[in-house]
Design an enzyme around this catalytic site. Structure first.
Site, PDB file in Angstrom:
ATOM      1  N   SER A  11       4.450   8.363 -12.670  1.00 57.92           N
ATOM      2  CA  SER A  11       4.742   9.598 -12.549  1.00 57.92           C
ATOM      3  C   SER A  11       3.635  10.285 -12.330  1.00 57.92           C
ATOM      4  CB  SER A  11       6.101   9.851 -13.350  1.00 57.92           C
ATOM      5  OG  SER A  11       5.533  10.550 -14.512  1.00 57.92           O
ATOM      6  N   ARG A  33      -0.732  -1.816 -11.885  1.00 54.42           N
ATOM      7  CA  ARG A  33      -0.173  -2.614 -12.426  1.00 54.42           C
ATOM      8  C   ARG A  33       0.813  -3.239 -12.157  1.00 54.42           C
ATOM      9  NH1 ARG A  33       0.349  -3.296 -18.915  1.00 54.42           N
ATOM     10  NH2 ARG A  33       1.735  -1.938 -19.119  1.00 54.42           N
ATOM     11  N   ASP A  34       1.925  -2.269 -11.227  1.00 54.26           N
ATOM     12  CA  ASP A  34       2.717  -2.080 -10.636  1.00 54.26           C
ATOM     13  C   ASP A  34       2.733  -2.541  -8.359  1.00 54.26           C
ATOM     14  OD1 ASP A  34       6.012  -2.175  -9.757  1.00 54.26           O
ATOM     15  OD2 ASP A  34       6.413  -1.017 -11.449  1.00 54.26           O
ATOM     16  N   LYS A  37       5.489  -0.124  -7.055  1.00 55.76           N
ATOM     17  CA  LYS A  37       5.477   0.913  -7.312  1.00 55.76           C
ATOM     18  C   LYS A  37       4.119   1.803  -6.538  1.00 55.76           C
ATOM     19  CE  LYS A  37       7.382   2.639 -11.334  1.00 55.76           C
ATOM     20  NZ  LYS A  37       7.296   2.780 -12.270  1.00 55.76           N
ATOM     21  N   ASP A  57      -5.025  -3.790 -13.873  1.00 54.11           N
ATOM     22  CA  ASP A  57      -4.787  -3.404 -14.978  1.00 54.11           C
ATOM     23  C   ASP A  57      -5.859  -2.503 -15.701  1.00 54.11           C
ATOM     24  OD1 ASP A  57      -4.006  -3.170 -17.930  1.00 54.11           O
ATOM     25  OD2 ASP A  57      -2.154  -5.110 -17.743  1.00 54.11           O
ATOM     26  N   VAL A  58      -6.109  -1.471 -16.450  1.00 57.74           N
ATOM     27  CA  VAL A  58      -6.734  -1.026 -17.496  1.00 57.74           C
ATOM     28  C   VAL A  58      -7.863  -1.807 -18.107  1.00 57.74           C
ATOM     29  CG1 VAL A  58      -6.383   1.206 -16.225  1.00 57.74           C
ATOM     30  CG2 VAL A  58      -6.273   0.753 -18.901  1.00 57.74           C
ATOM     31  N   SER A 120      -4.325  12.690 -20.903  1.00 52.86           N
ATOM     32  CA  SER A 120      -3.429  12.612 -22.491  1.00 52.86           C
ATOM     33  C   SER A 120      -2.174  12.704 -21.622  1.00 52.86           C
ATOM     34  CB  SER A 120      -3.623  13.916 -23.875  1.00 52.86           C
ATOM     35  OG  SER A 120      -4.644  13.397 -24.088  1.00 52.86           O
ATOM     36  N   LYS A 123       3.310  13.793 -22.225  1.00 51.49           N
ATOM     37  CA  LYS A 123       4.110  13.025 -23.369  1.00 51.49           C
ATOM     38  C   LYS A 123       3.421  13.559 -24.544  1.00 51.49           C
ATOM     39  CE  LYS A 123       6.675  10.348 -19.952  1.00 51.49           C
ATOM     40  NZ  LYS A 123       6.235  10.877 -18.141  1.00 51.49           N
ATOM     41  N   LYS A 136      -3.792   7.846 -28.725  1.00 52.42           N
ATOM     42  CA  LYS A 136      -4.464   9.173 -27.445  1.00 52.42           C
ATOM     43  C   LYS A 136      -5.619  10.375 -27.851  1.00 52.42           C
ATOM     44  CE  LYS A 136      -3.683   9.083 -23.480  1.00 52.42           C
ATOM     45  NZ  LYS A 136      -3.661   8.117 -22.570  1.00 52.42           N
TER      46      LYS A 136
END
Length: 142
Positions: A11, A33-34, A37, A57-58, A120, A123, A136
């Site tokens: 998002s 990784r999607d 999307k 992917d990280v 961060s 959220k 985080k």
């Protein structure tokens, strides 16, 4: 400017990619990784030549090194953020939120990327309250 956005299909990442493209970035690499999307993101912005969707992917250090090719800056948005799921599966959160951040930073240093911004997220919670907040805080201390 050539910018890599980790979590580029999430998002926050998608909005950042849109803004960078609208502001005229020379190259924007959206790492996620999607695959669905990422494809959706590319379609939604009209598949501009400046956008590179990069599946990865990280958690994978080698993939992070590959993603840094010809990048001036990195905005690291990738993270597991569901507080409820992270509490039930903390090891996965460590792999993504902590180890993934370390991978991104090390790859950027190795590639000579001068600017890395770690997000961060919207959220974020205090480390004393949730395991998400703890992961985080650890990531930010690196």
């Amino acid at each position: 400017m050539r910018v890599l956005v980790t979590g580029g299909s999430g998002s926050l990442g998608t909005e950042l990619v849109r803004r960078l493209l609208a502001d005229g970035a020379e190259r924007v690499v959206a790492l996620g990784r999607d695959e669905a999307k990422l494809a959706e993101l590319a379609e939604s912005v009209g598949k501009p030549a400046a956008l590179q969707c990069f599946l990865g992917d990280v958690r994978e250090p080698e993939r992070m090194r590959e993603a840094m090719w010809r990048v001036d800056a990195v905005v690291h948005c990738a993270a597991l953020k569901r507080v409820d799921l992270i509490a039930a599966d903390p090891e996965e959160a460590i792999r993504t939120n902590v180890d993934g951040t370390v991978n991104v930073v090390k790859a950027a240093i190795g590639a000579g990327v001068e600017r890395v911004l770690v997000i961060s997220s919207d959220k974020a919670t205090p480390p004393a309250i949730t395991f998400y907040g703890q992961t985080k805080a650890l990531a930010e201390s690196f």
